[in-house]
Design a protein around this motif. Structure first.
Motif, PDB file in Angstrom:
ATOM      1  N   SER A 222     -62.855 -11.961  41.378  1.00  0.00           N
ATOM      2  CA  SER A 222     -62.230 -12.148  40.061  1.00  0.00           C
ATOM      3  C   SER A 222     -63.164 -12.878  39.104  1.00  0.00           C
ATOM      4  O   SER A 222     -62.761 -13.233  38.001  1.00  0.00           O
ATOM      5  N   ILE A 223     -64.426 -13.087  39.509  1.00  0.00           N
ATOM      6  CA  ILE A 223     -65.354 -13.854  38.679  1.00  0.00           C
ATOM      7  C   ILE A 223     -66.119 -12.955  37.726  1.00  0.00           C
ATOM      8  O   ILE A 223     -66.198 -13.221  36.526  1.00  0.00           O
ATOM      9  N   ILE A 264     -67.532 -15.483  30.987  1.00  0.00           N
ATOM     10  CA  ILE A 264     -66.635 -14.329  31.091  1.00  0.00           C
ATOM     11  C   ILE A 264     -65.269 -14.791  31.582  1.00  0.00           C
ATOM     12  O   ILE A 264     -65.141 -15.270  32.708  1.00  0.00           O
ATOM     13  N   SER A 265     -64.276 -14.638  30.740  1.00  0.00           N
ATOM     14  CA  SER A 265     -62.910 -15.030  31.079  1.00  0.00           C
ATOM     15  C   SER A 265     -62.071 -13.786  31.331  1.00  0.00           C
ATOM     16  O   SER A 265     -61.904 -12.944  30.451  1.00  0.00           O
ATOM     17  N   ASP A 266     -61.577 -13.662  32.549  1.00  0.00           N
ATOM     18  CA  ASP A 266     -60.734 -12.526  32.932  1.00  0.00           C
ATOM     19  C   ASP A 266     -59.276 -12.893  32.679  1.00  0.00           C
ATOM     20  O   ASP A 266     -58.742 -13.819  33.284  1.00  0.00           O
ATOM     21  N   GLU A 271     -52.926 -14.122  37.302  1.00  0.00           N
ATOM     22  CA  GLU A 271     -51.925 -13.296  37.990  1.00  0.00           C
ATOM     23  C   GLU A 271     -52.417 -12.861  39.364  1.00  0.00           C
ATOM     24  O   GLU A 271     -51.682 -12.909  40.357  1.00  0.00           O
ATOM     25  N   ARG A 272     -53.687 -12.434  39.457  1.00  0.00           N
ATOM     26  CA  ARG A 272     -54.225 -11.999  40.742  1.00  0.00           C
ATOM     27  C   ARG A 272     -54.325 -13.149  41.736  1.00  0.00           C
ATOM     28  O   ARG A 272     -54.042 -12.990  42.914  1.00  0.00           O
ATOM     29  N   ALA A 273     -54.733 -14.323  41.232  1.00  0.00           N
ATOM     30  CA  ALA A 273     -54.850 -15.481  42.114  1.00  0.00           C
ATOM     31  C   ALA A 273     -53.486 -15.878  42.675  1.00  0.00           C
ATOM     32  O   ALA A 273     -53.356 -16.210  43.858  1.00  0.00           O
ATOM     33  N   ALA A 274     -52.455 -15.824  41.823  1.00  0.00           N
ATOM     34  CA  ALA A 274     -51.109 -16.162  42.283  1.00  0.00           C
ATOM     35  C   ALA A 274     -50.611 -15.162  43.328  1.00  0.00           C
ATOM     36  O   ALA A 274     -49.983 -15.528  44.329  1.00  0.00           O
TER      37      ALA A 274
END
Length: 290
Positions: A222-223, A264-266, A271-274
């Motif tokens: 996600s980075i 870079i901010s996704d 949401e994916r981390a949760a």
């Protein structure tokens, strides 16, 4: 010599007190993670200002060459985009499909421009400081890139500055990469010494590639989004166990003169981390109740 001995004898209590205070401070901040983090965050703003003043002086003398490089790079990128658009148009007869797809993909990300105010390349544990922080939307674990490719990952953040772990950090930098156009992936690692060379490890034995192929970010984390430039394959080695390849990569980013970067901010990272945390907690719960 006599005067020095008299001075030491007269003020030895104060000298011992100062020495003990210094030793106590070093032990407190070095071996206690919480105090170390608080001290680092507090000092980061003051040190960041000093680094920024120093960086402004160096940047003034480098702007000519940097602008020339950016102009050339923009020219080549514009030519590549034009060629891709024409090729896609020839294949699909849809002149707007490529543009719609690109805009849809880029809408997931927000890019925050920043300047490097402190950097090192010759240590084993290099760190980089940029002049944007929490007030600008920067958070830990965001990717950092420049016009030539990957730079690193945000580590610590204050209100107006952030510390980045660059690719040139032997113990803490691990970035998921792939061989462009071939799909095989591995992890980027730097071993020290040459700041222009790193290695991609754990590339599967059945992977097909050739020297000169480009390494890019895989997009599996996600980075970084997929496709951010990393470097070119210079040489391939067998791993120690013989089960994978280790690729020597000439980095596309010149870390010795990095000045302008972007964070870079996704937008979908939270949401994916949760969701990933919920899945991990669910698996742990099931295992505990078997």
């Amino acid at each position: 010599m006599r005067n020095l001995l008299d001075f030491l004898q007269k003020y030895h209590h104060w000298l011992i007190f100062i020495l003990l205070e210094v030793v106590s401070g070093v032990l407190l901040f070095k071996y206690n993670s919480y105090q170390n983090s608080v001290f680092f965050s507090s000092a980061n703003t003051v040190i960041g200002k000093i680094y920024q003043w120093e960086s402004n002086v160096f940047s003034f003398f480098n702007y000519g060459r940097m602008n020339e490089e950016l102009t050339l790079r923009n020219f080549y990128l514009e030519r590549q985009v034009d060629q891709l658009r024409r090729l896609y148009d020839d294949l699909t007869r849809d002149t707007t499909a490529l543009e719609r797809t690109g805009l849809e993909f880029l809408s997931q990300y927000e890019v925050i421009p920043a300047k490097v105010v402190d950097n090192s390349v010759h240590k084993m544990e290099n760190l980089m400081t940029i002049d944007k922080g929490r007030a600008d939307g920067v958070e830990p674990d965001m990717g950092v890139a420049c016009g030539n490719g990957v730079v690193g990952v945000v580590y610590l953040v204050s209100d107006h500055y952030a510390v980045v772990i660059p690719v040139l950090n032997a113990s803490s930098s691990r970035i998921s990469c792939a061989i462009r156009g071939r799909g095989y992936f591995g992890y980027l690692r730097w071993y020290g010494e040459d700041p222009a060379v790193a290695y991609v490890e754990d590339v599967p034995r059945h992977a097909r590639f050739k020297l000169g192929d480009w390494i890019v970010t895989s997009g599996f984390s996600s980075i970084f989004p997929s496709g951010v430039m990393v470097g070119q394959i210079e040489q391939a080695y067998n791993s120690r166990d013989g089960l994978s390849y280790k690729l020597k990569v000439r980095l596309s980013t010149d870390f010795s003169c990095v000045r302008d970067v972007c964070v870079i901010s996704d937008k979908g990272i939270a949401e994916r981390a949760a969701l990933q945390k919920a899945a991990a907690d669910s698996l742990i719960f099931k295992q505990q109740n078997r």
